[in-house]
Design an enzyme around this catalytic site. Structure first.
Site, PDB file in Angstrom:
ATOM      1  N   GLY A  14       0.829  -1.198   0.000  1.00 13.62           N
ATOM      2  CA  GLY A  14       0.000   0.000   0.000  1.00 13.62           C
ATOM      3  C   GLY A  14       0.860   1.243   0.000  1.00 13.62           C
ATOM      4  N   CYS A  15       0.338   2.312   0.557  1.00 14.58           N
ATOM      5  CA  CYS A  15       1.021   3.596   0.588  1.00 14.58           C
ATOM      6  C   CYS A  15       2.374   3.475   1.281  1.00 14.58           C
ATOM      7  CB  CYS A  15       0.155   4.621   1.324  1.00 14.58           C
ATOM      8  SG  CYS A  15       0.989   6.173   1.615  1.00 14.58           S
ATOM      9  N   PHE A  16       3.423   3.908   0.601  1.00 18.11           N
ATOM     10  CA  PHE A  16       4.752   3.751   1.197  1.00 18.11           C
ATOM     11  C   PHE A  16       4.984   4.647   2.402  1.00 18.11           C
ATOM     12  CE2 PHE A  16       6.491   5.953  -2.922  1.00 18.11           C
ATOM     13  CZ  PHE A  16       5.999   7.198  -2.552  1.00 18.11           C
ATOM     14  N   TRP A  17       4.195   5.696   2.585  1.00 18.28           N
ATOM     15  CA  TRP A  17       4.354   6.544   3.778  1.00 18.28           C
ATOM     16  C   TRP A  17       4.102   5.730   5.050  1.00 18.28           C
ATOM     17  CZ3 TRP A  17       0.708  11.019   1.920  1.00 18.28           C
ATOM     18  CH2 TRP A  17       1.323  11.724   0.884  1.00 18.28           C
ATOM     19  N   CYS A  18       3.084   4.867   5.008  1.00 18.16           N
ATOM     20  CA  CYS A  18       2.758   4.040   6.183  1.00 18.16           C
ATOM     21  C   CYS A  18       3.854   3.019   6.457  1.00 18.16           C
ATOM     22  CB  CYS A  18       1.451   3.286   5.960  1.00 18.16           C
ATOM     23  SG  CYS A  18      -0.007   4.302   5.732  1.00 18.16           S
TER      24      CYS A  18
END
Length: 184
Positions: A14-18
């Protein structure tokens, strides 16, 4: 620092920020770098990857010390942080760029990844069939600098407040109890 002691793993959940925010908190992780892999365009930009047309996934490449944290522990964290039963999405983030994927460097690492997937499936943590893709390692392109450590710089940004922050709190509670999180 003896760089020969470190290994790398690249995966997308999913989102790489997480994903990047959480992995950077783990003991034994030297670095977690947000980036792109698995596509057909060289040097893709975030805007291009977001279209879903480059074939890349948002990924995180970890450099870690296997004497401090094992591949199996990293995979346990990976499967904790995202739902591997959702095809080409994580929550409201939809598209092939958000797919669940593990990139392996050789057949031995592929076997370890297969074992980790089976272990996670058998744990019953997630209901449903796992759709995590296993692929040979491809070129990793680091994301633009503003994506690196994004949550730490932008914790009040709406997506970070609603999605990343709660995921980090859940992660800290679970893995802090296991003693895997650094004291920063």
């Amino acid at each position: 620092m003896d760089t020969n002691q470190f290994e790398q793993i690249t995966f997308g959940g999913g989102c790489f920020w997480c994903v990047e925010s959480c992995f950077n908190m783990l003991k034994g992780v030297e670095s977690a770098v947000s980036g792109y892999s698995g596509g057909h365009k060289e040097n893709p930009t975030y805007e291009e990857v977001c279209t879903g047309e480059t074939g890349h996934a948002e990924v995180v490449q970890l450099t870690y010390d296997p004497h401090v944290i094992s591949y199996e522990q990293l995979m346990d964290v990976f499967f904790f942080l995202h739902d591997p039963t959702q095809l080409n999405r994580q929550g409201n983030d939809i598209g092939t760029q958000y797919r669940s994927v593990v990139y392996y460097k050789d057949e031995a690492e592929k076997a370890k990844a297969e074992k980790a997937i089976k272990h996670s499936q058998d744990s019953g943590r997630w209901n449903g069939t796992y759709v995590t893709e296993l692929s040979p390692a491809e070129k990793f392109y680091p994301a633009e600098q503003y994506h690196q450590g994004y949550y730490n710089v932008n914790p009040t940004q709406p997506y970070c407040s609603a999605v990343v922050g709660p995921k980090i709190q859940k992660f800290k509670k679970h893995f802090g109890e296991l003693g895997l999180i650094t004291e920063n």
